[in-house]
Design an enzyme around this catalytic site. Sequence first.
Site, PDB file in Angstrom:
ATOM      1  N   GLY A  52      59.915 104.354   7.573  1.00  0.00           N
ATOM      2  CA  GLY A  52      59.801 104.100   8.535  1.00  0.00           C
ATOM      3  C   GLY A  52      58.694 104.996   9.651  1.00  0.00           C
ATOM      4  N   HIS A  74      51.046 102.733   2.263  1.00  0.00           N
ATOM      5  CA  HIS A  74      50.887 102.321   3.254  1.00  0.00           C
ATOM      6  C   HIS A  74      50.631 103.467   4.410  1.00  0.00           C
ATOM      7  CE1 HIS A  74      52.179 100.540   8.001  1.00  0.00           C
ATOM      8  NE2 HIS A  74      51.645  98.817   6.602  1.00  0.00           N
TER       9      HIS A  74
END
Length: 147
Positions: A52, A74
């Site tokens: 998110g 990431h």
Amino acid sequence: MMFRTSLMRFAAAFFAIVFVVLVGVARSEECTRTCIAQNCDTLSIRYGKYCGIGHSGCPGEEPCDDLDACCKIHDHCVELNGMTNISCHKKFQRCVNRLSKAIKQSKNKKVGFSTKCPYSVVIPTVNQGMDIGILFSQLGNDMKTEL
């Protein structure tokens, strides 16, 4: 033609600014130590500890599942290389694609940590979000080269 180019530049600048503001607001959140499953089918998704926009686990926290592990990788990549680093985004997509293949090979027996937010909902959501992130990154990077 000149009007169209100016309009494209304005649109690119506008979306880049909106993206940077949203990321800045989201990044002001504190880190999390618990697995969260919220807004599973929207761009404001909160999944695991690391998935998110602006959602991140505390240092040393283990991911909640394999998808959350992709998000953790990431997060680390963009922390080192910047939010508009497209290779970080592509690496994330490859990680999620490998997970999707593993899910199919398991005949959907491989599941995430949350029954509220199953992989079948969460994976398309994070893929859509990353596609938008790549688009904004391309626009932002194009603007940097024009300046």
